[in-house]
Design a protein around this motif. Structure first.
Motif, PDB file in Angstrom:
ATOM      1  N   THR A 188      22.286  -5.972 -42.870  1.00 30.63           N
ATOM      2  CA  THR A 188      23.711  -5.799 -43.126  1.00 30.63           C
ATOM      3  C   THR A 188      23.908  -5.659 -44.623  1.00 30.63           C
ATOM      4  N   VAL A 189      24.547  -4.572 -45.007  1.00 31.20           N
ATOM      5  CA  VAL A 189      24.682  -4.219 -46.414  1.00 31.20           C
ATOM      6  C   VAL A 189      26.135  -4.369 -46.850  1.00 31.20           C
ATOM      7  N   SER A 190      26.349  -4.969 -48.006  1.00 33.44           N
ATOM      8  CA  SER A 190      27.687  -5.052 -48.580  1.00 33.44           C
ATOM      9  C   SER A 190      27.598  -4.870 -50.089  1.00 33.44           C
ATOM     10  N   GLY A 191      28.698  -4.355 -50.657  1.00 34.37           N
ATOM     11  CA  GLY A 191      28.760  -4.196 -52.101  1.00 34.37           C
ATOM     12  C   GLY A 191      28.284  -2.855 -52.614  1.00 34.37           C
ATOM     13  N   ILE A 192      27.732  -2.012 -51.758  1.00 34.91           N
ATOM     14  CA  ILE A 192      27.324  -0.659 -52.135  1.00 34.91           C
ATOM     15  C   ILE A 192      27.727   0.296 -51.021  1.00 34.91           C
ATOM     16  N   ASP A 237      29.606  -8.259 -55.476  1.00 35.23           N
ATOM     17  CA  ASP A 237      28.178  -8.545 -55.422  1.00 35.23           C
ATOM     18  C   ASP A 237      27.523  -7.726 -54.320  1.00 35.23           C
ATOM     19  N   VAL A 238      26.337  -7.266 -54.612  1.00 31.13           N
ATOM     20  CA  VAL A 238      25.566  -6.544 -53.611  1.00 31.13           C
ATOM     21  C   VAL A 238      24.774  -7.552 -52.783  1.00 31.13           C
ATOM     22  N   LEU A 295      26.665   3.106 -48.484  1.00 28.24           N
ATOM     23  CA  LEU A 295      25.446   3.599 -47.867  1.00 28.24           C
ATOM     24  C   LEU A 295      25.188   5.064 -48.179  1.00 28.24           C
ATOM     25  N   ASP A 296      26.241   5.837 -48.434  1.00 32.49           N
ATOM     26  CA  ASP A 296      26.069   7.252 -48.741  1.00 32.49           C
ATOM     27  C   ASP A 296      25.332   7.473 -50.064  1.00 32.49           C
ATOM     28  N   GLU A 297      25.289   6.452 -50.909  1.00 28.01           N
ATOM     29  CA  GLU A 297      24.717   6.616 -52.242  1.00 28.01           C
ATOM     30  C   GLU A 297      23.358   5.942 -52.413  1.00 28.01           C
ATOM     31  N   TYR A 298      22.913   5.252 -51.359  1.00 24.74           N
ATOM     32  CA  TYR A 298      21.679   4.496 -51.468  1.00 24.74           C
ATOM     33  C   TYR A 298      20.766   4.779 -50.283  1.00 24.74           C
ATOM     34  N   ALA A 299      19.487   4.724 -50.560  1.00 23.80           N
ATOM     35  CA  ALA A 299      18.506   4.668 -49.490  1.00 23.80           C
ATOM     36  C   ALA A 299      18.292   3.196 -49.139  1.00 23.80           C
ATOM     37  N   ILE A 300      18.123   2.952 -47.851  1.00 23.80           N
ATOM     38  CA  ILE A 300      17.818   1.605 -47.379  1.00 23.80           C
ATOM     39  C   ILE A 300      16.417   1.639 -46.782  1.00 23.80           C
ATOM     40  N   GLY A 301      15.589   0.768 -47.254  1.00 23.15           N
ATOM     41  CA  GLY A 301      14.223   0.739 -46.767  1.00 23.15           C
ATOM     42  C   GLY A 301      13.841  -0.627 -46.225  1.00 23.15           C
ATOM     43  N   TYR A 336      17.811  -3.413 -55.180  1.00 22.25           N
ATOM     44  CA  TYR A 336      18.359  -4.609 -54.534  1.00 22.25           C
ATOM     45  C   TYR A 336      17.447  -5.017 -53.373  1.00 22.25           C
ATOM     46  N   TRP A 337      17.202  -6.301 -53.296  1.00 25.33           N
ATOM     47  CA  TRP A 337      16.415  -6.866 -52.204  1.00 25.33           C
ATOM     48  C   TRP A 337      17.271  -7.787 -51.361  1.00 25.33           C
ATOM     49  N   GLY A 338      17.007  -7.785 -50.070  1.00 29.21           N
ATOM     50  CA  GLY A 338      17.547  -8.812 -49.216  1.00 29.21           C
ATOM     51  C   GLY A 338      16.530  -9.915 -49.051  1.00 29.21           C
ATOM     52  N   GLN A 339      16.947 -10.990 -48.410  1.00 26.54           N
ATOM     53  CA  GLN A 339      15.978 -12.039 -48.109  1.00 26.54           C
ATOM     54  C   GLN A 339      15.132 -11.561 -46.943  1.00 26.54           C
ATOM     55  N   GLY A 340      13.990 -12.116 -46.748  1.00 27.45           N
ATOM     56  CA  GLY A 340      13.109 -11.649 -45.698  1.00 27.45           C
ATOM     57  C   GLY A 340      13.416 -12.282 -44.353  1.00 27.45           C
TER      58      GLY A 340
END
Length: 126
Positions: A23-27, A1-2, A29-35, A115-119
Motif C-alpha cells: 500500500t503506497v501513500s505520499g507519491i 510523508d511517503v 503511482l503514475d510517477e514511480y515504479a514499484i518493485g 523509498y523502501w517499505g518494511q519487509g
C-alpha cells in the motif's frame, strides 16, 4: 510523508501460493515504479519484479518468471505480488520499494531505490 506498507507474508507449504500487497501513500503511482525485492538469510537484497503505472509495463527477474505476477490497483494505491508454486528457496523477507519512473518502466538495483517499505516475511516450508 511517503509510506510503503507491505503485507501478506506468512508460512506456506511448498507448491502453495501467497499474495503480497504494498500500500503506497505520499507519491503518485503514475510517477514511480514499484518493485518487489527480497532478502534471503545471509544474502544480499535482490530485485524480484517491477511495475510501472506510467506505461503499464512489468519486469521479472529470470528466477521468478512464470511463477510470480505483479499487478496494481491504482484506485487503491496498491501493488500486488502473486506468488505461485512456491519453493523453499523463495523463503525471504520481501520488501516493496519505489523510485521515479514518470515516463516508462525503469529497472534498478537496490542501491537506486528512493523509498523502501518494511519487509514481510515469507517462509516456504513443510
Amino acid at each position: 510523508d511517503v509510506q510503503l506498507q507491505a503485507s501478506g507474508g506468512g508460512l506456506v507449504q511448498p507448491g502453495g501460493s501467497l499474495r503480497l500487497s504494498c500500500t503506497v501513500s505520499g507519491i503518485f503511482l503514475d510517477e514511480y515504479a514499484i518493485g518487489w525485492f527480497r532478502q534471503a538469510p545471509g544474502k544480499e537484497r535482490e530485485l524480484v519484479s517491477v511495475f510501472a503505472n506510467s506505461d503499464g509495463n512489468t519486469y521479472y527477474e529470470r528466477s521468478w518468471r512464470g511463477r510470480f505476477t505483479i499487478s496494481a490497483d491504482s484506485a487503491k494505491n496498491k501493488v500486488y505480488l502473486q506468488m505461485n508454486r512456491l519453493k523453499p528457496e523463495d523463503t525471504a523477507v520481501y520488501y516493496c520499494a519505489a523510485w521515479p519512473a514518470p515516463h516508462s518502466i525503469v529497472v534498478v538495483a537496490a542501491s537506486a531505490v528512493r523509498y523502501w517499505g518494511q519487509g514481510t516475511l515469507v517462509t516456504v516450508s513443510s
